[in-house]
Design a protein around this motif. Structure first.
Motif, PDB file in Angstrom:
ATOM      1  N   THR A 227       0.856  -1.192   0.000  1.00  0.00           N
ATOM      2  CA  THR A 227       0.000   0.000   0.000  1.00  0.00           C
ATOM      3  C   THR A 227       0.887   1.235   0.000  1.00  0.00           C
ATOM      4  O   THR A 227       1.624   1.471   0.956  1.00  0.00           O
ATOM      5  CB  THR A 227      -0.915   0.007   1.237  1.00  0.00           C
ATOM      6  OG1 THR A 227      -0.131  -0.259   2.410  1.00  0.00           O
ATOM      7  CG2 THR A 227      -1.985  -1.056   1.131  1.00  0.00           C
ATOM      8  N   GLU A 228       0.815   2.000  -1.067  1.00  0.00           N
ATOM      9  CA  GLU A 228       1.621   3.210  -1.207  1.00  0.00           C
ATOM     10  C   GLU A 228       0.825   4.465  -0.890  1.00  0.00           C
ATOM     11  O   GLU A 228       1.388   5.555  -0.789  1.00  0.00           O
ATOM     12  CB  GLU A 228       2.179   3.303  -2.627  1.00  0.00           C
ATOM     13  CG  GLU A 228       3.041   2.112  -3.030  1.00  0.00           C
ATOM     14  CD  GLU A 228       4.267   1.952  -2.123  1.00  0.00           C
ATOM     15  OE1 GLU A 228       4.737   2.974  -1.587  1.00  0.00           O
ATOM     16  OE2 GLU A 228       4.735   0.821  -1.954  1.00  0.00           O
ATOM     17  N   ALA A 229      -0.489   4.338  -0.754  1.00  0.00           N
ATOM     18  CA  ALA A 229      -1.329   5.490  -0.424  1.00  0.00           C
ATOM     19  C   ALA A 229      -2.584   4.966   0.252  1.00  0.00           C
ATOM     20  O   ALA A 229      -2.940   3.793   0.149  1.00  0.00           O
ATOM     21  CB  ALA A 229      -1.695   6.287  -1.680  1.00  0.00           C
ATOM     22  N   GLY A 230      -3.257   5.867   0.963  1.00  0.00           N
ATOM     23  CA  GLY A 230      -4.536   5.521   1.563  1.00  0.00           C
ATOM     24  C   GLY A 230      -4.429   5.027   2.991  1.00  0.00           C
ATOM     25  O   GLY A 230      -3.350   4.689   3.488  1.00  0.00           O
ATOM     26  N   SER A 231      -5.586   5.023   3.639  1.00  0.00           N
ATOM     27  CA  SER A 231      -5.717   4.508   5.003  1.00  0.00           C
ATOM     28  C   SER A 231      -6.665   3.320   4.954  1.00  0.00           C
ATOM     29  O   SER A 231      -7.717   3.396   4.328  1.00  0.00           O
ATOM     30  CB  SER A 231      -6.278   5.590   5.931  1.00  0.00           C
ATOM     31  OG  SER A 231      -6.522   5.085   7.217  1.00  0.00           O
ATOM     32  N   PRO A 232      -6.315   2.201   5.598  1.00  0.00           N
ATOM     33  CA  PRO A 232      -7.155   0.996   5.472  1.00  0.00           C
ATOM     34  C   PRO A 232      -8.535   1.188   6.056  1.00  0.00           C
ATOM     35  O   PRO A 232      -8.696   1.641   7.185  1.00  0.00           O
ATOM     36  CB  PRO A 232      -6.358  -0.064   6.261  1.00  0.00           C
ATOM     37  CG  PRO A 232      -5.493   0.718   7.199  1.00  0.00           C
ATOM     38  CD  PRO A 232      -5.155   1.987   6.484  1.00  0.00           C
ATOM     39  N   GLN A 233      -9.559   0.848   5.273  1.00  0.00           N
ATOM     40  CA  GLN A 233     -10.933   0.924   5.764  1.00  0.00           C
ATOM     41  C   GLN A 233     -11.228  -0.301   6.629  1.00  0.00           C
ATOM     42  O   GLN A 233     -10.835  -1.407   6.311  1.00  0.00           O
ATOM     43  CB  GLN A 233     -11.911   0.980   4.597  1.00  0.00           C
ATOM     44  CG  GLN A 233     -11.764   2.207   3.720  1.00  0.00           C
ATOM     45  CD  GLN A 233     -12.863   2.296   2.685  1.00  0.00           C
ATOM     46  OE1 GLN A 233     -14.032   2.310   3.017  1.00  0.00           O
ATOM     47  NE2 GLN A 233     -12.481   2.373   1.416  1.00  0.00           N
ATOM     48  N   GLY A 234     -11.944  -0.057   7.703  1.00  0.00           N
ATOM     49  CA  GLY A 234     -12.297  -1.142   8.587  1.00  0.00           C
ATOM     50  C   GLY A 234     -11.498  -1.195   9.867  1.00  0.00           C
ATOM     51  O   GLY A 234     -11.856  -1.912  10.789  1.00  0.00           O
ATOM     52  N   SER A 235     -10.412  -0.448   9.955  1.00  0.00           N
ATOM     53  CA  SER A 235      -9.609  -0.440  11.172  1.00  0.00           C
ATOM     54  C   SER A 235     -10.158   0.583  12.156  1.00  0.00           C
ATOM     55  O   SER A 235     -10.777   1.575  11.755  1.00  0.00           O
ATOM     56  CB  SER A 235      -8.148  -0.128  10.842  1.00  0.00           C
ATOM     57  OG  SER A 235      -8.035   1.158  10.267  1.00  0.00           O
ATOM     58  N   PRO A 236      -9.944   0.409  13.464  1.00  0.00           N
ATOM     59  CA  PRO A 236     -10.525   1.333  14.440  1.00  0.00           C
ATOM     60  C   PRO A 236     -10.075   2.774  14.286  1.00  0.00           C
ATOM     61  O   PRO A 236     -10.839   3.697  14.561  1.00  0.00           O
ATOM     62  CB  PRO A 236     -10.052   0.745  15.789  1.00  0.00           C
ATOM     63  CG  PRO A 236      -9.781  -0.697  15.519  1.00  0.00           C
ATOM     64  CD  PRO A 236      -9.283  -0.750  14.110  1.00  0.00           C
ATOM     65  N   ILE A 237      -8.850   2.990  13.832  1.00  0.00           N
ATOM     66  CA  ILE A 237      -8.314   4.348  13.828  1.00  0.00           C
ATOM     67  C   ILE A 237      -8.490   5.051  12.485  1.00  0.00           C
ATOM     68  O   ILE A 237      -8.311   6.270  12.391  1.00  0.00           O
ATOM     69  CB  ILE A 237      -6.813   4.320  14.216  1.00  0.00           C
ATOM     70  CG1 ILE A 237      -6.383   5.682  14.795  1.00  0.00           C
ATOM     71  CG2 ILE A 237      -5.952   3.896  13.048  1.00  0.00           C
ATOM     72  CD1 ILE A 237      -5.013   5.664  15.413  1.00  0.00           C
ATOM     73  N   SER A 238      -8.878   4.327  11.425  1.00  0.00           N
ATOM     74  CA  SER A 238      -8.938   4.946  10.094  1.00  0.00           C
ATOM     75  C   SER A 238      -9.967   6.077   9.988  1.00  0.00           C
ATOM     76  O   SER A 238      -9.697   7.077   9.310  1.00  0.00           O
ATOM     77  CB  SER A 238      -9.206   3.883   9.030  1.00  0.00           C
ATOM     78  OG  SER A 238     -10.418   3.205   9.274  1.00  0.00           O
ATOM     79  N   PRO A 239     -11.158   5.995  10.612  1.00  0.00           N
ATOM     80  CA  PRO A 239     -12.082   7.138  10.512  1.00  0.00           C
ATOM     81  C   PRO A 239     -11.510   8.418  11.110  1.00  0.00           C
ATOM     82  O   PRO A 239     -11.717   9.510  10.566  1.00  0.00           O
ATOM     83  CB  PRO A 239     -13.319   6.667  11.285  1.00  0.00           C
ATOM     84  CG  PRO A 239     -13.250   5.181  11.254  1.00  0.00           C
ATOM     85  CD  PRO A 239     -11.799   4.866  11.310  1.00  0.00           C
ATOM     86  N   VAL A 240     -10.786   8.307  12.223  1.00  0.00           N
ATOM     87  CA  VAL A 240     -10.198   9.498  12.845  1.00  0.00           C
ATOM     88  C   VAL A 240      -9.083  10.053  11.974  1.00  0.00           C
ATOM     89  O   VAL A 240      -8.921  11.273  11.840  1.00  0.00           O
ATOM     90  CB  VAL A 240      -9.688   9.166  14.262  1.00  0.00           C
ATOM     91  CG1 VAL A 240      -8.975  10.361  14.875  1.00  0.00           C
ATOM     92  CG2 VAL A 240     -10.844   8.735  15.149  1.00  0.00           C
ATOM     93  N   ILE A 241      -8.303   9.181  11.354  1.00  0.00           N
ATOM     94  CA  ILE A 241      -7.248   9.642  10.447  1.00  0.00           C
ATOM     95  C   ILE A 241      -7.854  10.411   9.280  1.00  0.00           C
ATOM     96  O   ILE A 241      -7.362  11.481   8.885  1.00  0.00           O
ATOM     97  CB  ILE A 241      -6.414   8.442   9.947  1.00  0.00           C
ATOM     98  CG1 ILE A 241      -5.576   7.866  11.099  1.00  0.00           C
ATOM     99  CG2 ILE A 241      -5.528   8.842   8.786  1.00  0.00           C
ATOM    100  CD1 ILE A 241      -4.779   6.639  10.720  1.00  0.00           C
ATOM    101  N   ALA A 242      -8.941   9.880   8.708  1.00  0.00           N
ATOM    102  CA  ALA A 242      -9.593  10.571   7.592  1.00  0.00           C
ATOM    103  C   ALA A 242     -10.163  11.913   8.035  1.00  0.00           C
ATOM    104  O   ALA A 242     -10.065  12.914   7.302  1.00  0.00           O
ATOM    105  CB  ALA A 242     -10.698   9.684   7.017  1.00  0.00           C
TER     106      ALA A 242
END
Length: 567
Positions: A227-242
């Motif tokens: 993965t060279e870009a993006g934040s993984p969907q489904g992980s607990p912290i990804s919504p806060v990162i977005a």
């Protein structure tokens, strides 16, 4: 029931998972989060990082992180290692494994879920340990996100909902002199295209951990993909990162269109955002096209993102637009927000499919499947102008059920079918009814929920500066929670019980909210003759409920300050 550990130590051990003093654990974490908020407000970022380090290395935060990932809906879904923490012994051992030294994030297990327009959304399932580590760091990052976030951002934030976003739209569009044009935008593949360099430079957390999660890659058909870009969907912290990546757009628009200036007042530029869906109002179409949209594109370009050309449109308020399943539109100068046609059609298709695929079910079982669907959809739309829509849908659902009933009895007449399935209940004709067997072994009659019976309730929008981690807002959120429950799902006995306990759990004495969940506990067990009366019931957190049963303890009813008694 005691536990010898302190806030900052991770080396102390507890003999039993259910022996953890969750009241003390929650107080410790909340106290450190409140200090993070205070340091963030003061701009003392060195102190913020020190407090984050203290929190992520504490036993209390680790215990809460493990509790979160083992009690949510995905608790039984493993990652690539096929490991789940499904027993108290595993949960207790997992707390000691959440150490930063030697930690290495594993790749995600890639699955796909269908989207409404036929395409598939990629979803990454992390291992239990990676989920717990992300939940641990989420406890330290979320207070900062809530403190620095945009005032009118409502997606994936505590105590905020789509109803708040819709109400904000009514506020900025409802007056006669409000903005008349709307720039409705959508970010193309937001979670998949976020720039890793930007995230590592701006997300306020330990960079080594964040880099591992971003660069972990994913496994699909036993093949590793980087993965060279993006934040993984489904992980607990990804919504806060977005959210942290998209925060700042509102302030940037305010800098160019300040409300204190005459130009800003004429522009009438307001942003309302829910995750990666957003609307921006403006006084003219030219203003939105030539001044607002280029600034939004520049803001997104810095983060490696771009607007979706298919879903980004500029519309007049008289033509209306679809936002979060609802349609704000002015009719002869009056703003009405109604359920969108797309939302109505998709829901009715789901109801029809449910009825057609359960042709052989008894009426009572079919009603048990339909009622949660009907109530869920209606409660979502009950805050806007939905009464006429509800009544039209009731009529359409009746025709589906009439077809279902006639098909089951092709040799019977219309009068017989009506008497069997559509009797008169409480002076109301044509009520779809059926019988189901309850736990007591007796047959009970249940009736299909009519959408038109659900009252329309105006939603009170959350204040933009309200912060659930700031102790100064504690009383505000208590009052708000009480109003929400009282105006909620008509569970009067539940509301009575919650008010009698002053909104706290009888075991850990912490707040019971929709986020924490709850179980209804019978003080005297039903198998021992205990009844369903109010005096024999208590509201407990799910984990506290298991704790009571595993230790054979008795919940003391009187007084919210009294917790557990001896068995």
């Amino acid at each position: 029931m005691t536990a010898a550990y302190t806030a900052g130590a991770a080396s102390h051990h507890v003999a039993d998972w259910h022996g953890i003093d969750w009241s003390q654990v929650s107080r410790t974490v909340r106290r450190l989060q409140a200090r993070i908020v205070k340091a963030t407000q003061a701009g003392k970022w060195g102190k913020v990082h020190a407090l984050q380090h203290l929190l992520t290395h504490s036993f209390s935060a680790k215990a809460l992180a493990v509790r979160r990932v083992t009690e949510n809906q995905g608790k039984g879904t493993p990652g690539i290692d096929r490991v789940v923490w499904d027993r108290p012994e595993k949960k207790l051992t997992a707390i000691d494994t959440l150490t930063q030294h030697g930690y290495r994030a594993q790749p995600l297990r890639r699955v796909y879920i269908a989207k409404s327009h036929g395409k598939k959304r990629p979803l990454g399932i992390a291992t239990m340990k990676d989920r717990a580590m992300q939940a641990l760091y989420l406890l330290a990052v979320d207070p900062i996100a809530e403190t620095t976030g945009d005032r009118n951002s409502y997606g994936f934030r505590r105590e905020r909902s789509t109803a708040d976003a819709i109400e904000q739209g009514f506020i900025v569009l409802g007056r006669t002199d409000s903005a008349q044009w709307i720039l409705e935008g959508d970010i193309a593949a937001c979670f998949d295209e976020l720039s890793h360099d930007w995230l590592l430079a701006h997300i306020p957390m330990e960079k080594a951990r964040l880099r591992q999660w971003l660069k972990a890659g994913y496994m699909e058909r036993s093949v590793w993909h980087p993965t060279e870009a993006g934040s993984p969907q489904g992980s607990p912290i990804s919504p806060v990162i977005a959210n942290l990546a998209l925060d700042g757009l509102e302030n940037r628009l305010r800098e160019h269109f300040p409300r204190s200036s005459r130009q800003g007042q004429k522009a009438k530029v307001h942003l309302c955002r829910y995750a990666d869906d957003w609307c921006i109002t403006g006084a003219s179409k030219k203003l939105l096209e030539q001044e607002v949209k280029p600034r939004v594109e520049q803001f997104l370009r810095e983060r490696g993102l771009r607007l979706s050309q298919e879903k980004t449109t500029i519309t007049h308020i008289d033509d209306g637009c679809d936002f979060l399943g609802q349609n704000p539109r002015k009719y002869r100068g009056k703003l009405l927000i109604t359920p969108s046609r797309k939302s109505v059609n998709s829901f009715m298709a789901k109801v029809r499919t449910t009825i057609k695929t359960h042709k052989q079910l008894p009426a009572g079982k079919l009603i048990e499947k339909l009622n949660p669907l009907l109530r869920g959809w209606a409660f979502y739309h009950r805050h806007v102008v939905s009464k006429a829509t509800f009544q039209r849908m009731d009529c359409a659902i009746f025709h589906c059920l009439w077809w279902w009933a006639r098909r089951r009895h092709p040799q019977k007449g219309v009068r017989w079918v009506r008497q069997r399935y559509f009797p008169t209940v409480n002076n109301r004709q044509w009520c779809f009814c059926g019988e189901v067997k309850r736990k007591d072994g007796q047959l009970h009659t249940i009736t299909l929920q009519r959408l038109g019976d659900i009252p329309i309730k105006r939603h009170i929008k959350i204040r933009g500066e309200a912060n659930p981690y700031d102790p100064a807002w504690e009383e505000y959120f208590d009052r708000r929670l009480g109003r929400q429950w009282l105006a909620g799902e008509h569970r009067k006995p539940l509301v009575k019980l919650w008010k009698a306990q002053q909104g706290t759990c009888r075991v850990c004495r912490q707040r019971i909210t929709k986020e924490t969940g709850w179980n209804i506990h019978h003080i005297r067990y039903r198998v021992h003759g205990g009844g369903e009366n109010q005096a024999n019931l208590a509201l407990l957190h799910p984990n506290c409920h298991r704790q009571v049963h595993s230790h054979g303890l008795t919940v003391v009813k009187p007084g919210p300050a009294r917790g557990l008694g001896e068995a």
